[in-house]
Motif scaffolding. Structure first.
Motif, PDB file in Angstrom:
ATOM      1  N   GLU A  41      38.394  95.642  54.980  1.00  0.00           N
ATOM      2  CA  GLU A  41      39.828  95.715  55.227  1.00  0.00           C
ATOM      3  C   GLU A  41      40.180  95.744  56.711  1.00  0.00           C
ATOM      4  O   GLU A  41      41.298  95.411  57.090  1.00  0.00           O
ATOM      5  N   LEU A  42      39.243  96.146  57.548  1.00  0.00           N
ATOM      6  CA  LEU A  42      39.501  96.327  58.975  1.00  0.00           C
ATOM      7  C   LEU A  42      38.632  95.368  59.772  1.00  0.00           C
ATOM      8  O   LEU A  42      37.405  95.351  59.622  1.00  0.00           O
ATOM      9  N   ASP A  43      39.265  94.564  60.642  1.00  0.00           N
ATOM     10  CA  ASP A  43      38.502  93.579  61.416  1.00  0.00           C
ATOM     11  C   ASP A  43      37.459  94.240  62.307  1.00  0.00           C
ATOM     12  O   ASP A  43      36.384  93.685  62.553  1.00  0.00           O
ATOM     13  N   LEU A  44      37.724  95.442  62.788  1.00  0.00           N
ATOM     14  CA  LEU A  44      36.757  96.140  63.634  1.00  0.00           C
ATOM     15  C   LEU A  44      35.478  96.445  62.859  1.00  0.00           C
ATOM     16  O   LEU A  44      34.371  96.278  63.382  1.00  0.00           O
ATOM     17  N   HIS A  45      35.608  96.875  61.607  1.00  0.00           N
ATOM     18  CA  HIS A  45      34.428  97.132  60.781  1.00  0.00           C
ATOM     19  C   HIS A  45      33.649  95.847  60.539  1.00  0.00           C
ATOM     20  O   HIS A  45      32.408  95.837  60.589  1.00  0.00           O
ATOM     21  N   ARG A  46      34.355  94.758  60.272  1.00  0.00           N
ATOM     22  CA  ARG A  46      33.670  93.485  60.038  1.00  0.00           C
ATOM     23  C   ARG A  46      32.943  93.022  61.296  1.00  0.00           C
ATOM     24  O   ARG A  46      31.838  92.480  61.228  1.00  0.00           O
ATOM     25  N   PHE A  47      33.585  93.226  62.455  1.00  0.00           N
ATOM     26  CA  PHE A  47      32.942  92.841  63.712  1.00  0.00           C
ATOM     27  C   PHE A  47      31.639  93.614  63.910  1.00  0.00           C
ATOM     28  O   PHE A  47      30.600  93.030  64.252  1.00  0.00           O
ATOM     29  N   HIS A  48      31.672  94.926  63.707  1.00  0.00           N
ATOM     30  CA  HIS A  48      30.457  95.729  63.879  1.00  0.00           C
ATOM     31  C   HIS A  48      29.361  95.280  62.917  1.00  0.00           C
ATOM     32  O   HIS A  48      28.185  95.185  63.296  1.00  0.00           O
ATOM     33  N   ALA A  49      29.736  94.984  61.660  1.00  0.00           N
ATOM     34  CA  ALA A  49      28.747  94.565  60.674  1.00  0.00           C
ATOM     35  C   ALA A  49      28.114  93.225  61.057  1.00  0.00           C
ATOM     36  O   ALA A  49      26.892  93.041  60.949  1.00  0.00           O
ATOM     37  N   LEU A  50      28.935  92.273  61.500  1.00  0.00           N
ATOM     38  CA  LEU A  50      28.416  90.963  61.888  1.00  0.00           C
ATOM     39  C   LEU A  50      27.570  91.052  63.161  1.00  0.00           C
ATOM     40  O   LEU A  50      26.553  90.358  63.291  1.00  0.00           O
ATOM     41  N   HIS A  51      27.992  91.900  64.093  1.00  0.00           N
ATOM     42  CA  HIS A  51      27.223  92.091  65.323  1.00  0.00           C
ATOM     43  C   HIS A  51      25.848  92.675  65.006  1.00  0.00           C
ATOM     44  O   HIS A  51      24.825  92.253  65.565  1.00  0.00           O
ATOM     45  N   LYS A  52      25.817  93.636  64.086  1.00  0.00           N
ATOM     46  CA  LYS A  52      24.537  94.224  63.657  1.00  0.00           C
ATOM     47  C   LYS A  52      23.683  93.186  62.956  1.00  0.00           C
ATOM     48  O   LYS A  52      22.457  93.117  63.165  1.00  0.00           O
ATOM     49  N   ALA A  53      24.302  92.347  62.117  1.00  0.00           N
ATOM     50  CA  ALA A  53      23.554  91.300  61.418  1.00  0.00           C
ATOM     51  C   ALA A  53      22.964  90.291  62.410  1.00  0.00           C
ATOM     52  O   ALA A  53      21.849  89.787  62.207  1.00  0.00           O
ATOM     53  N   ALA A  54      23.710  89.989  63.483  1.00  0.00           N
ATOM     54  CA  ALA A  54      23.208  89.066  64.499  1.00  0.00           C
ATOM     55  C   ALA A  54      21.982  89.651  65.193  1.00  0.00           C
ATOM     56  O   ALA A  54      20.993  88.941  65.453  1.00  0.00           O
ATOM     57  N   ARG A  55      22.024  90.966  65.506  1.00  0.00           N
ATOM     58  CA  ARG A  55      20.857  91.600  66.127  1.00  0.00           C
ATOM     59  C   ARG A  55      19.643  91.558  65.194  1.00  0.00           C
ATOM     60  O   ARG A  55      18.509  91.328  65.632  1.00  0.00           O
ATOM     61  N   GLY A  56      19.894  91.778  63.894  1.00  0.00           N
ATOM     62  CA  GLY A  56      18.789  91.694  62.939  1.00  0.00           C
ATOM     63  C   GLY A  56      18.185  90.300  62.882  1.00  0.00           C
ATOM     64  O   GLY A  56      16.957  90.148  62.822  1.00  0.00           O
ATOM     65  N   ALA A  57      19.050  89.285  62.900  1.00  0.00           N
ATOM     66  CA  ALA A  57      18.556  87.908  62.885  1.00  0.00           C
ATOM     67  C   ALA A  57      17.747  87.603  64.145  1.00  0.00           C
ATOM     68  O   ALA A  57      16.722  86.909  64.083  1.00  0.00           O
ATOM     69  N   ARG A  58      18.186  88.143  65.268  1.00  0.00           N
ATOM     70  CA  ARG A  58      17.446  87.916  66.515  1.00  0.00           C
ATOM     71  C   ARG A  58      16.060  88.546  66.446  1.00  0.00           C
ATOM     72  O   ARG A  58      15.063  87.934  66.861  1.00  0.00           O
ATOM     73  N   GLU A  59      15.981  89.759  65.893  1.00  0.00           N
ATOM     74  CA  GLU A  59      14.687  90.434  65.781  1.00  0.00           C
ATOM     75  C   GLU A  59      13.741  89.668  64.866  1.00  0.00           C
ATOM     76  O   GLU A  59      12.523  89.699  65.056  1.00  0.00           O
ATOM     77  N   ARG A  60      14.301  88.971  63.866  1.00  0.00           N
ATOM     78  CA  ARG A  60      13.481  88.186  62.941  1.00  0.00           C
ATOM     79  C   ARG A  60      13.208  86.779  63.457  1.00  0.00           C
ATOM     80  O   ARG A  60      12.514  85.991  62.800  1.00  0.00           O
TER      81      ARG A  60
END
Length: 521
Positions: free
Chosen positions: A101-120
């Motif tokens: 519901e909140l764009d800030l929460h979605r941003f944090h989730a996507l940013h975390k997912a990007a870091r995970g993809a980088r580590e992999r």
């Protein structure tokens, strides 16, 4: 939470609150501050005393009572049938929001997912998540929320995360050969964040890889001057090392092309089908950030978006008007609004038609073709042949091309797409009457009230309200030109002790300082 009503909250840009598909407009500045503070702390109780600090720089004795009344009005504005969006807690208030519901929460989730993809080591997934995260930003966070406390305590952390994501996305684009379309974006980032050496080093590398060695070296001298003037220091080791490598034309700076030219690449000026299909399409958003102090222009913005988003066969729109009326800012804001309608790319080209030496059309075409996958070694020699290849590359692609500051028709005609799937938004001081089949909209100055609104956005509501008469006089002196209003605001920011009255008295009298006189130039 418990409500089945669809809700959407946005703080990454102007404040937006949607309940049941209806956008709720909060006109009172202090109520916007309360809503923004609760959303930034979503699912956490925000104490009343902290809300008071966010709302008032110098709280009055009646602050708590006034705050209760504001929350009551805000609740009514956000009424969600039988559910209160704002809930009272033991020591304050809370807005509970689901992750989506909140764009800030979605941003944090996507940013975390990007870091995970980088580590992999999943580069493509990392770039995709970064793109999704950055697409949530519609401008500076809380752009229309008048709270110095929020902007000083909470917004910088969000901005740092945004810039970190931008920097990483640019690194991925540089590694994949997209340097040509990065030059404009990086030029804008170095202007907006002149002390961030990382953006300067990326700009130098992108310019060098575009074959613009002299401009890469000029960028180094520019940042060296900025750092010396602002901080009294020189560039860091990374920048100095890159400068030396560019001077020596270090071959390790060149990007190895993983796809060698095929035998049937271009012969002379004849476009080849091999060029059109050699690489996969690169989606690219190259738009500069939307201006933080962008206000009003709702009618004009709606006209631009409505024309280019709908089924109108006229896919070329010229936004024209005199210097300083905000053509670029309006075009960039409209282009951000149009991103969902042009998923194959949103490109920005500064033509420098009036702001300096105009960019040669052949050079612009080369940058665009390299960005969409044409190897530099396979570029045609003439501008006409390059234009033909570009039309072939973007045929049936949903691409938006923003051509900023066009001098005349000759700068634009070779860049026009050949099919109606792509669209072009041109800004110019002239109507470009020679441009066939284009829709034209003349942009005039802001009204006096809109000019004051812009001053409020730039200087803060309390400062402008405290000197409202002087603000109105300043707005009239600036003639409704956003450029002049922004210059005046920057002058006031540089001298926090300078009253608006003092600036107004110095304006256009011949007795003021050169910076003050420039506002009325």
């Amino acid at each position: 939470m418990g409500s089945d009503v669809t809700r959407g909250f946005s703080v990454l840009g102007t404040l937006r609150l949607s309940i049941g598909g209806d956008e709720r407009i909060i006109t009172a500045g202090k109520e916007r501050v309360i809503a923004a503070a609760l959303l930034l702390h979503a699912n956490e109780t925000v104490p009343v005393d902290r809300l008071v600090e966010y709302v008032w720089e110098k709280p009055p004795r009646t602050a708590r009572a006034s705050l209760y009344s504001m929350v009551k009005r805000l609740r009514l504005s956000l009424a969600d049938h039988d559910h209160d969006v704002i809930r009272t807690a033991s020591s304050g208030y809370v807005i509970e929001a689901e992750p989506d519901e909140l764009d800030l929460h979605r941003f944090h989730a996507l940013h975390k997912a990007a870091r995970g993809a980088r580590e992999r080591g999943e580069t493509r997934a990392e770039r995709s998540r970064l793109g999704e995260a950055l697409a949530l930003w519609r401008g500076p966070a809380l752009a229309d929320v008048p709270s110095a406390a929020l902007h000083h305590s909470l917004v910088p952390r969000l901005e740092e995360l945004r810039l970190e994501a931008i920097g990483r996305q640019i690194d991925l684009d540089l590694a994949s050969g997209r340097h040509a379309l990065l030059v404009g974006q990086l030029s804008g980032l170095t202007r907006e964040h002149p002390l961030r050496e990382g953006f300067w080093s990326r700009l130098m590398l992108a310019l060098y890889r575009c074959g613009r060695q002299a401009e890469a070296l000029a960028a180094f001298h520019a940042v060296r001057g900025v750092l010396d003037a602002e901080l009294g220091i020189g560039p860091g080791g990374e920048l100095r090392n890159l400068h030396q490598r560019i001077l020596m034309a270090d071959p390790d700076l060149d990007l190895a092309d993983a796809v060698p030219p095929a035998p049937d690449t271009l012969d002379g000026d004849a476009p080849s089908a091999a060029v059109q299909t050699r690489r996969d399409w690169h989606e690219m958003c190259q738009l500069p950030p939307a201006a933080a102090d962008f206000v009003a222009r709702d009618l004009e913005r709606g006209l631009l978006v409505g024309h280019l988003a709908g089924g109108n066969p006229q896919r070329v729109l010229v936004l024209w008007g005199p210097e300083g009326v905000g053509k670029t800012e309006l075009a960039v804001r409209a282009a951000h609004d149009l991103r969902p309608h042009y998923p194959d790319g949103q490109w920005y080209v500064a033509l420098n038609g009036t702001g300096g030496p105009p960019r040669p059309v052949a050079e612009v075409l080369a940058d665009l073709l390299i960005a969409v996958g044409v190897p530099a070694a396979a570029l045609p020699c003439s501008a006409e042949a390059r234009a033909a290849v570009l039309r072939a590359r973007i045929s049936d692609r949903r691409v938006l091309l923003v051509l900023d500051d066009a001098r005349d028709f000759s700068q634009v005609k070779a860049l026009l797409p050949g099919t109606a799937s792509a669209a072009v938004l041109v800004t110019s001081r002239s109507a470009l009457g020679e441009l066939p089949g284009a829709c034209r909209h003349r942009l005039g100055p802001l009204s006096p009230d809109e000019s004051v609104m812009m001053l409020r956005a730039a200087l803060g509501e309390e400062r402008v309200s405290g000197e409202l008469s002087a603000a109105r006089t300043l707005a009239r002196a600036c003639g409704g030109r956003p450029l002049a209003l922004r210059t005046a605001s920057a002058h006031l920011h540089a001298q926090p002790g300078l009253a608006l009255d003092d600036l107004v008295r110095g304006l256009c009298t011949g007795h003021g300082r050169r910076e003050e006189a420039a506002v009325c130039a």
